[in-house]
Write an enzyme that holds these catalytic residues in place. Structure first.
Site, short mmCIF file in Angstrom:
data_model
loop_
_atom_site.label_atom_id
_atom_site.label_comp_id
_atom_site.label_asym_id
_atom_site.label_seq_id
_atom_site.Cartn_x
_atom_site.Cartn_y
_atom_site.Cartn_z
N GLU A 22 0.87 -1.17 0.00
CA GLU A 22 0.00 0.00 0.00
C GLU A 22 0.91 1.23 0.00
OE1 GLU A 22 -3.30 1.99 3.00
OE2 GLU A 22 -2.87 -0.17 3.16
N ASP B 20 -5.16 9.31 9.12
CA ASP B 20 -3.78 9.00 9.50
C ASP B 20 -3.42 9.59 10.85
OD1 ASP B 20 -3.33 7.68 7.10
OD2 ASP B 20 -2.82 9.52 6.05
#
Length: 262
Positions: A50, A61
């Site tokens: 990824e 995130d």
């Protein structure tokens, strides 16, 4: 569609082992490092990678990946840079499936049709877009499908059953289950309610199920393998790359990923 990714995940299932998808931010620590990091991850035996497309406002995130994105952005990394990097990887002989993890605004700015076409030409296999709900993703999904790429859905423990049903129905390749109702980041233990969450998702799909957010050690990969099919490791790898000496980054990536293979 998705032949390269499906073949890789099918191989892991056939070998009765937990699939492993490490995450690396494109351009962290430097763009030239990313080329070597991907090569090292492929050599270590990961089933896919990824690649994070840096973005200034990443809602999913945690601090570690945010910091890596900030560093990449400060070096001028753009969506175009990321797509070109995949093209370089493919030209150099890299065959590992590549999944872009990025946010919708840069895709919209780039142009949905152009983005799908250019990603396909470069050699991207699938896309994850954390801030794009499945029921608002038709335009991107259609463009990706027209170019042989997949769009992978994210599900959280807080997802009601109707959202799980929608998410799995509209996901390609596998379903990405977020282990916690929060942001990315390495953690010491997995949530106690993860089993019941995965069981709920499993009741709606036969697609492979991946678990990410908080996977940091081999014991986590093994725990994921007992209830799901794929472990996704992000912040823990970023920490390894950040602490490695400049000339040791590729080997550090290979050693860490190799240690997680279950």
């Amino acid at each position: 569609m998705l032949t390269r990714l499906q073949n890789s995940l099918d191989k892991a299932l056939l070998e009765k082992r937990t699939g492993l998808i490490p995450y690396a931010t494109i351009g962290f620590p430097r763009l030239e490092d990313t080329l070597q990091i991907v090569k090292s991850i492929e050599e270590a035996g990961a089933d896919a990678i990824e690649l994070g497309v840096p973005y200034c406002d990443p809602v999913a995130d945690g601090p570690t990946i945010q910091a890596s994105s900030y560093k990449a952005l400060s070096q001028g990394i753009t969506t175009t840079t990321c797509i070109n990097l995949v093209g370089e990887l493919r030209q150099s002989g890299i065959e590992i499936p590549i999944i872009f993890m990025g946010y919708f605004n840069p895709i919209l700015s780039y142009g949905i049709e152009s983005y799908a076409e250019d990603c396909a030409k470069a050699g991207v296999d699938a896309i994850i877009v954390p801030d794009l709900p499945p029921d608002e993703s038709d335009a991107l999904r259609e463009a990706l499908h027209a170019n042989g790429l997949g769009l992978i859905s994210l599900l959280a423990p807080t997802s009601p059953n109707e959202r799980i049903e929608l998410g799995v129905r509209m996901s390609d390749g596998f379903v990405y289950c977020v282990s916690i109702a929060g942001v990315t980041g390495a953690r010491s233990e997995l949530p106690k309610d993860l089993n019941s969450f995965i069981a709920r998702v499993r009741s709606y799909t036969t697609l492979p199920i991946a678990v990410g957010f908080g996977i940091a050690e081999k014991k986590h990969v093994q725990a994921v393998g007992a209830i799901a099919d794929i472990a996704i490791v992000g912040s823990a790898l970023i920490n390894v790359l950040d602490s490695a000496n400049e000339d040791e980054i590729p080997e550090a990536a290979k050693t860490f990923v190799s240690s997680l293979i279950s």
